[in-house]
Write a protein that holds these residues in place. Structure first.
Motif, PDB file in Angstrom:
ATOM      1  N   PRO A  66      52.467  41.531  35.418  1.00  0.00           N
ATOM      2  CA  PRO A  66      51.355  42.038  34.609  1.00  0.00           C
ATOM      3  C   PRO A  66      51.907  42.913  33.478  1.00  0.00           C
ATOM      4  CG  PRO A  66      50.991  42.462  36.948  1.00  0.00           C
ATOM      5  CD  PRO A  66      52.378  41.944  36.820  1.00  0.00           C
ATOM      6  N   GLU A 120      51.317  45.794  32.377  1.00  0.00           N
ATOM      7  CA  GLU A 120      51.586  47.210  32.699  1.00  0.00           C
ATOM      8  C   GLU A 120      52.830  47.396  33.569  1.00  0.00           C
ATOM      9  OE1 GLU A 120      48.687  45.614  35.750  1.00  0.00           O
ATOM     10  OE2 GLU A 120      48.800  45.544  33.578  1.00  0.00           O
ATOM     11  N   GLU A 121      53.347  46.324  34.153  1.00  0.00           N
ATOM     12  CA  GLU A 121      54.555  46.398  34.982  1.00  0.00           C
ATOM     13  C   GLU A 121      55.796  45.877  34.266  1.00  0.00           C
ATOM     14  OE1 GLU A 121      54.101  44.655  38.863  1.00  0.00           O
ATOM     15  OE2 GLU A 121      52.102  45.513  39.113  1.00  0.00           O
TER      16      GLU A 121
END
Length: 76
Positions: free
Chosen positions: A44, A46-47
């Motif tokens: 994702p 955000e990761e």
């Protein structure tokens, strides 16, 4: 690392060292294939992190694991 997850015995410390060696190998292998500035597109957003950041993080963890083992062997 949370204190409850820190390795306590020599065997746990050696296991942690092996695990971190594997994680460094994985990070460096992917970096050699895809480049320092690449990110894993399957994560994702955000990761995601650049491979250079991933390698540095894994090297930091490996350094900690080496310290644990050195201390354990010195004290044994």
């Amino acid at each position: 690392m949370k204190p409850e997850y820190e390795p306590k015995t020599v065997e746990e410390k050696l296991g942690y060292l092996v695990e971190e060696c594997g994680e460094v190998l994985a990070a460096v292998g992917k970096t050699q294939r895809w480049g320092l500035d690449s990110v894993n597109p399957e994560l994702p957003p955000e990761e995601q992190e650049e491979n250079r950041t991933w390698v540095l993080r894994e090297l930091r963890d490996l350094t900690r694991a080496i310290r644990y083992v050195r201390e354990a062997l010195r004290d044994a």
